[in-house]
Design a protein around this motif. Structure first.
Motif, PDB file in Angstrom:
ATOM      1  N   LEU A 247       0.423   3.081  13.514  1.00  0.00           N
ATOM      2  CA  LEU A 247      -0.619   3.092  12.432  1.00  0.00           C
ATOM      3  C   LEU A 247      -1.417   1.849  12.599  1.00  0.00           C
ATOM      4  O   LEU A 247      -1.000   0.846  12.781  1.00  0.00           O
ATOM      5  CB  LEU A 247      -0.129   3.170  11.098  1.00  0.00           C
ATOM      6  CG  LEU A 247       0.696   4.329  10.808  1.00  0.00           C
ATOM      7  CD1 LEU A 247       1.312   4.303   9.280  1.00  0.00           C
ATOM      8  CD2 LEU A 247      -0.002   5.599  10.869  1.00  0.00           C
ATOM      9  N   ASN A 248      -2.792   1.752  12.170  1.00  0.00           N
ATOM     10  CA  ASN A 248      -3.615   0.843  12.186  1.00  0.00           C
ATOM     11  C   ASN A 248      -3.662   0.193  10.917  1.00  0.00           C
ATOM     12  O   ASN A 248      -4.121   0.704   9.809  1.00  0.00           O
ATOM     13  CB  ASN A 248      -5.249   1.067  12.509  1.00  0.00           C
ATOM     14  CG  ASN A 248      -6.193   0.054  12.099  1.00  0.00           C
ATOM     15  OD1 ASN A 248      -5.668  -1.189  12.023  1.00  0.00           O
ATOM     16  ND2 ASN A 248      -7.318   0.316  12.195  1.00  0.00           N
ATOM     17  N   PRO A 249      -3.089  -1.060  10.567  1.00  0.00           N
ATOM     18  CA  PRO A 249      -2.817  -1.369   9.114  1.00  0.00           C
ATOM     19  C   PRO A 249      -3.904  -1.755   8.323  1.00  0.00           C
ATOM     20  O   PRO A 249      -4.050  -1.485   7.330  1.00  0.00           O
ATOM     21  CB  PRO A 249      -2.365  -2.874   9.476  1.00  0.00           C
ATOM     22  CG  PRO A 249      -1.566  -3.041  10.808  1.00  0.00           C
ATOM     23  CD  PRO A 249      -2.291  -1.911  11.624  1.00  0.00           C
TER      24      PRO A 249
ATOM     25  N   ILE B 276      -2.098  -3.063  -1.104  1.00  0.00           N
ATOM     26  CA  ILE B 276      -1.527  -2.983   0.065  1.00  0.00           C
ATOM     27  C   ILE B 276      -2.506  -2.270   1.205  1.00  0.00           C
ATOM     28  O   ILE B 276      -3.564  -1.811   0.910  1.00  0.00           O
ATOM     29  CB  ILE B 276      -0.170  -2.300  -0.242  1.00  0.00           C
ATOM     30  CG1 ILE B 276      -0.837  -0.666  -0.315  1.00  0.00           C
ATOM     31  CG2 ILE B 276       0.441  -2.631  -1.126  1.00  0.00           C
ATOM     32  CD1 ILE B 276       0.493   0.310  -0.397  1.00  0.00           C
ATOM     33  N   ASN B 277      -1.899  -2.590   2.508  1.00  0.00           N
ATOM     34  CA  ASN B 277      -2.736  -1.940   3.669  1.00  0.00           C
ATOM     35  C   ASN B 277      -2.082  -0.702   3.762  1.00  0.00           C
ATOM     36  O   ASN B 277      -1.072  -0.194   3.260  1.00  0.00           O
ATOM     37  CB  ASN B 277      -2.923  -3.098   4.850  1.00  0.00           C
ATOM     38  CG  ASN B 277      -1.505  -3.225   5.262  1.00  0.00           C
ATOM     39  OD1 ASN B 277      -0.521  -2.576   5.115  1.00  0.00           O
ATOM     40  ND2 ASN B 277      -1.376  -4.395   6.335  1.00  0.00           N
ATOM     41  N   PHE B 278      -2.380   0.037   5.048  1.00  0.00           N
ATOM     42  CA  PHE B 278      -1.996   1.379   5.316  1.00  0.00           C
ATOM     43  C   PHE B 278      -0.651   1.474   5.755  1.00  0.00           C
ATOM     44  O   PHE B 278      -0.041   2.341   5.756  1.00  0.00           O
ATOM     45  CB  PHE B 278      -2.938   1.659   6.432  1.00  0.00           C
ATOM     46  CG  PHE B 278      -2.867   3.093   6.741  1.00  0.00           C
ATOM     47  CD1 PHE B 278      -2.850   4.190   5.846  1.00  0.00           C
ATOM     48  CD2 PHE B 278      -2.699   3.662   7.952  1.00  0.00           C
ATOM     49  CE1 PHE B 278      -2.846   5.677   6.134  1.00  0.00           C
ATOM     50  CE2 PHE B 278      -3.102   5.050   8.649  1.00  0.00           C
ATOM     51  CZ  PHE B 278      -2.725   6.024   7.470  1.00  0.00           C
ATOM     52  N   THR B 279      -0.015   0.071   6.183  1.00  0.00           N
ATOM     53  CA  THR B 279       1.388   0.066   6.446  1.00  0.00           C
ATOM     54  C   THR B 279       2.221  -0.530   5.377  1.00  0.00           C
ATOM     55  O   THR B 279       3.421  -0.636   5.634  1.00  0.00           O
ATOM     56  CB  THR B 279       1.540  -0.810   7.743  1.00  0.00           C
ATOM     57  OG1 THR B 279       0.989  -1.916   7.532  1.00  0.00           O
ATOM     58  CG2 THR B 279       0.939   0.059   8.957  1.00  0.00           C
ATOM     59  N   GLY B 280       1.853  -0.586   4.058  1.00  0.00           N
ATOM     60  CA  GLY B 280       2.546  -0.997   2.985  1.00  0.00           C
ATOM     61  C   GLY B 280       2.556  -2.391   2.856  1.00  0.00           C
ATOM     62  O   GLY B 280       3.451  -3.074   1.879  1.00  0.00           O
ATOM     63  N   GLU B 281       2.017  -3.436   3.825  1.00  0.00           N
ATOM     64  CA  GLU B 281       2.181  -4.948   3.714  1.00  0.00           C
ATOM     65  C   GLU B 281       1.336  -5.018   2.309  1.00  0.00           C
ATOM     66  O   GLU B 281       0.099  -4.765   2.115  1.00  0.00           O
ATOM     67  CB  GLU B 281       1.563  -5.404   4.769  1.00  0.00           C
ATOM     68  CG  GLU B 281       2.255  -5.219   5.970  1.00  0.00           C
ATOM     69  CD  GLU B 281       1.857  -5.676   7.283  1.00  0.00           C
ATOM     70  OE1 GLU B 281       2.392  -6.237   7.905  1.00  0.00           O
ATOM     71  OE2 GLU B 281       0.575  -5.156   7.433  1.00  0.00           O
ATOM     72  N   VAL B 282       1.833  -6.095   1.547  1.00  0.00           N
ATOM     73  CA  VAL B 282       1.195  -6.467   0.301  1.00  0.00           C
ATOM     74  C   VAL B 282       0.221  -7.517   0.838  1.00  0.00           C
ATOM     75  O   VAL B 282       0.582  -8.648   1.338  1.00  0.00           O
ATOM     76  CB  VAL B 282       2.061  -6.890  -0.765  1.00  0.00           C
ATOM     77  CG1 VAL B 282       1.343  -7.729  -1.926  1.00  0.00           C
ATOM     78  CG2 VAL B 282       3.119  -6.278  -1.313  1.00  0.00           C
ATOM     79  N   VAL B 283      -1.220  -7.108   0.454  1.00  0.00           N
ATOM     80  CA  VAL B 283      -2.288  -8.280   1.146  1.00  0.00           C
ATOM     81  C   VAL B 283      -2.391  -9.295  -0.163  1.00  0.00           C
ATOM     82  O   VAL B 283      -2.645 -10.551   0.379  1.00  0.00           O
ATOM     83  CB  VAL B 283      -3.428  -7.344   1.358  1.00  0.00           C
ATOM     84  CG1 VAL B 283      -4.546  -8.170   1.611  1.00  0.00           C
ATOM     85  CG2 VAL B 283      -3.220  -6.345   2.501  1.00  0.00           C
TER      86      VAL B 283
END
Length: 406
Positions: free
Chosen positions: A91-93, A113-120
């Motif tokens: 996946l592209n974050p 959050i981004n596409f991979t679930g990381e909290v931006v």
């Protein structure tokens, strides 16, 4: 890529109960590929052909389209085996972003959050007694600040806003903490509709327990589990259910409402049973502490310090109640996993999971598959991340209920 099937999906009109069109099948297959890559981390086209049963040329077309749309990114070829090098895709974050708004009895959180679930990015506001106007003003201003601080998050890449709220119309009952005027205010307003007027992207509302299980299903331990029950310990005890890798909110969006389930009273006067929330919620812990925590359990979910014997007594009671609920769920649903999370420090979550596992060990020892009691991955961030995961799930998952039903 607005207008492609990756971004624009029409629901089937009411009255349709079976069958799919060729276009719907294509959409489903595209979503299935993206979902499988999310679940496995990275996959080559040959892996996707094997996992889906689709023709190699079909997989090639889908993967190439997804890569052109920016959803997938091509990784370095994997060499060392016979034949052509295998080229994995991940996946592209930065393919998509989403906002989550979590509301509870003491605070409100906004997470990007981004596409991979990381909290931006993340913001929190604390309230004595949160009202809808206060929460909506915070949500609007926080989202505006987070977008200004992250100009690379383009408007067309924002999937939507998901709201996780215990003041959900279907679950708002009498509350001993909020004053009656606040309860009435929450009953009168449709916060989803109000915020939907503010933003150009879709806005979703579910109870906080359902949102927490969505976070686990999309980005946590639940991504690798076909079926699991999720218990989330907050002001009350919420819960949710995932079946066959899909979120199962129920007809009234209240499936997994664990806090209302009766459990043995464990010393609560002459009552034979009490709702699970009376034993296992943070409110129950606060009652045991009787103010000795100075409000730490609400304001410092990552570090409670030393709360002494009352905390240990609460862990014992909470794990006993959870074990009782899990036993009933196993008998009804034939599941092999429960995930326990909550707005608490990691070490407390670990102790509750360990105590629950110990209480279930003998009773579930004879199951065909070993039963797992797992710790959740997100703690107090779970409902906010879960809220943000719902727009991504709706827009990019292969859930047939989401794709093909009103």
């Amino acid at each position: 890529m607005t207008g492609t099937s990756f971004f624009s999906v029409e629901k089937i009109g009411s009255g349709r109960s079976g069958g799919t069109t060729q276009a719907e099948s294509r959409i489903y297959n595209e979503r299935l590929v993206v979902t499988l890559v999310r679940r496995h981390g990275q996959l080559a086209k040959t892996d996707l052909t094997r996992l889906t049963g689709l023709a190699p040329q079909t997989i090639t077309t889908i993967v190439n389209r997804a890569a052109e749309a920016g959803l997938l990114r091509r990784l370095e070829p994997m060499r060392g085996k016979l034949g052509q090098p295998s080229v994995p895709y991940a996946l592209n974050p930065d393919a998509a972003f989403s906002f989550g708004l979590k509301i509870d009895h003491h605070s409100a959180d906004v997470a990007l959050i981004n596409f991979t679930g990381e909290v931006v990015a993340f913001e929190r506001a604390e309230f004595v007694h949160p009202g809808p106007e206060d929460v909506m003003a915070f949500a609007r201003s926080a989202i505006e600040r987070l977008r200004a601080a992250h100009p690379s998050v383009l408007e067309e890449r924002i999937a939507g806003l998901g709201i996780a709220s215990p003041f959900h119309p279907g679950s708002l009952g009498e509350d001993a903490v909020l004053p009656q005027p606040r309860i009435q205010a929450w009953r009168k307003i449709d916060i989803r509709a109000e915020l939907d007027r503010v933003f150009d992207w879709p806005v979703f509302l579910h109870n906080d327990g359902t949102m927490a299980v969505a976070a686990e299903l999309m980005f946590g331990a639940g991504a690798f589990l076909a079926d699991f029950l999720h218990a989330y310990i907050g002001h009350c005890v919420g819960g949710g259910l995932a079946l066959d890798h899909h979120l199962h909110p129920g007809r009234n969006k209240l499936a997994g409402a664990l806090g209302d389930m009766p459990v043995p009273a464990a010393g609560h006067g002459n009552e034979p049973t009490v709702p699970l929330s009376r034993l296992a919620s943070l409110r129950a812990l606060a009652d045991r502490l009787n103010g000795a925590d100075d409000g730490r359990i609400w304001s410092s979910p990552d570090d409670w310090g030393d709360l002494g014997p009352p905390l240990q007594d609460w862990i014992e009671a909470a794990s006993g109640g959870l074990a009782h609920v899990v036993m009933n769920a196993v008998a009804l649903l034939d599941i092999d996993n429960v995930v326990i999370d909550g707005a608490m420090p990691k070490e407390v979550r670990k102790e509750i999971a360990k105590a629950t596992r110990r209480k279930l060990a003998r009773s579930l020892a004879g199951r065909p598959q070993p039963f797992s009691v797992l710790e959740g991955a997100f703690g107090h961030l779970g409902p906010a991340i879960g809220g943000a995961s719902i727009p991504l799930l709706v827009k990019y998952s292969n859930d047939r209920d989401v794709l093909f039903k009103d």
